[in-house]
Design an enzyme around this catalytic site. Structure first.
Site, mmCIF file in Angstrom:
data_model
loop_
_atom_site.group_PDB
_atom_site.id
_atom_site.type_symbol
_atom_site.label_atom_id
_atom_site.label_comp_id
_atom_site.label_asym_id
_atom_site.label_seq_id
_atom_site.Cartn_x
_atom_site.Cartn_y
_atom_site.Cartn_z
ATOM 1 N N GLU A 55 0.826 -1.207 0.000
ATOM 2 C CA GLU A 55 0.000 0.000 0.000
ATOM 3 C C GLU A 55 0.863 1.260 0.000
ATOM 4 O OE1 GLU A 55 -2.146 -3.104 2.627
ATOM 5 O OE2 GLU A 55 -0.105 -2.575 2.016
ATOM 6 N N ALA A 154 8.391 -39.459 -4.514
ATOM 7 C CA ALA A 154 8.820 -39.777 -5.882
ATOM 8 C C ALA A 154 8.912 -41.290 -5.971
ATOM 9 C CB ALA A 154 10.159 -39.120 -6.202
ATOM 10 N N ALA A 164 15.086 -53.467 -4.682
ATOM 11 C CA ALA A 164 15.458 -54.421 -3.631
ATOM 12 C C ALA A 164 16.919 -54.277 -3.222
ATOM 13 C CB ALA A 164 15.163 -55.838 -4.098
ATOM 14 N N THR A 196 17.707 -40.907 5.489
ATOM 15 C CA THR A 196 17.844 -40.408 4.110
ATOM 16 C C THR A 196 19.136 -39.633 3.944
ATOM 17 O OG1 THR A 196 15.451 -40.326 3.736
ATOM 18 C CG2 THR A 196 16.822 -38.876 2.396
ATOM 19 N N ARG A 207 18.280 -26.014 -7.659
ATOM 20 C CA ARG A 207 19.183 -25.796 -8.789
ATOM 21 C C ARG A 207 18.408 -25.535 -10.066
ATOM 22 N NH1 ARG A 207 24.470 -27.462 -7.663
ATOM 23 N NH2 ARG A 207 24.683 -28.459 -5.617
ATOM 24 N N GLY A 265 12.849 -39.771 4.110
ATOM 25 C CA GLY A 265 12.250 -40.884 3.395
ATOM 26 C C GLY A 265 11.001 -41.464 4.020
#
Length: 336
Positions: A55, A154, A164, A196, A207, A265
């Site tokens: 404003e 993902a 595995a 993780t 990036r 994770g």
């Protein structure tokens, strides 16, 4: 000179101005348009902490006596690093103020009441839905006292985040990864667990398409008790001991983090889901089948289908060969 025939059209322009402001940061993205007889006489937006609010920016060098101010967020009524915007509008002689969204901040709110008490006409609820979508992480963070949480997954088509043998790079396509890096640039913090951090050694950086670090890097948060150094360079690192998502969010709220992206994770993802602390899920799904390997989310303690965590699909996007599903937890509404 630009003119707008309706408040809605002017608010759309104010939203465009607000979107010039980076999404990350403790302050809301705000845009303002000043009109006289539908003609634009001033425009402004808030460029960051310590700078003029939208404003005041719009009022700079403008004779606003009798004008209408169209602003995406209710003008503030408190003095912080800058003075109250509601008072600035009153002192400038603005006759009418159009607001999209009320300010849920108990410290800064009350601007509409202040304006009305000074005889200024106040119109609310114009362009609300679009502005709420833009401001959602900030509105939720301020309204609930903890950061807005986006959970990123993902996975393969059968819900695996690793094969595995433990291999996990790369499940999704370059297009999905580029989208994820753009998302990282818009949040205040990235959070992973120590598992993780130790296994994948993620950089947790934003990036560009060439792999170069973006101009602004999110805070990097590691939840857990083990030492888990992150690669450099990157944003500052915050370590939160223990495994409690609520504790992590309290630590981040104290640092004025408004939006945190949880990148897993599976253990951390499950912890946030079990705690009911996920606001939105972004699931990048690749057309790959493994049949075995680690699942995206660990055990949630759910024994029957009827008790499953039900999400509300908001959008589905095609990213190269992959699909991005964007879903909401709960009703997806911010608290005022």
């Amino acid at each position: 000179m630009t003119t707008f025939s309706t408040d809605e059209a002017a608010m759309a322009r104010a939203l465009e101005l607000a979107l010039r402001v980076p999404a990350a940061g403790p302050n809301p993205r705000v845009g303002c348009v000043l009109l006289r007889d539908g003609r634009v006489i001033g425009e402004g937006w808030h460029r960051g902490a310590g700078t003029a609010h939208a404003e005041v920016d719009a009022l700079s060098g403008v004779d606003a006596v009798g004008a209408t101010a169209v602003v995406t967020l209710e003008p503030c009524a408190h003095t912080g690093r800058t003075g109250p915007c509601a008072r600035a509008l009153i002192d400038a002689g603005v006759a009418r103020v159009v607001i999209a969204v009320a300010d849920p901040n108990p410290v800064a709110g009350g601007g509409a009441e202040l304006l009305r008490a000074a005889g200024v006409e106040v119109v609310t609820g114009v362009g609300t839905a679009a502005v709420r979508r833009m401001l959602e992480p900030w509105l939720v963070a301020v309204g609930r006292g903890r950061p807005f949480v986006t959970l990123k997954l993902a996975t393969t088509l059968d819900g695996r985040v690793a094969a595995a043998d433990g291999s996990s790079r790369w499940i999704t396509s370059p297009e999905s990864r580029a989208h994820a890096h753009a998302l990282r640039a818009e949040v205040d913090a990235l959070l992973v667990g120590t598992g993780t951090a130790l296994i994948d050694r993620p950089s947790l950086t934003a990036r560009d398409a060439d792999g170069a670090l973006g101009p602004r890097q999110p805070l990097r948060v590691v939840l857990g008790d083990r030492e888990a150094p992150l690669p450099e360079p990157g944003g500052d690192v915050v370590r939160v001991p223990g495994h409690d998502p609520a504790t992590a969010l309290a630590v981040l709220a104290a640092r004025e983090v408004r939006h945190v992206l949880v990148e897993g994770g599976p253990t951390v993802s499950a912890a946030f889901l079990r705690a009911g602390l996920v606001d939105r899920v972004l699931a990048y799904v690749a057309p790959v089948l493994l049949g075995a390997g680690r699942s995206a989310v660990e055990d949630l303690g759910i024994a029957t289908l009827v008790d499953g965590v039900r999400l509300r699909t908001e959008d589905v996007l095609r990213l190269g060969p992959d699909v991005l599903l964007i879903a909401r937890a709960g009703d997806g509404e911010e608290e005022d």
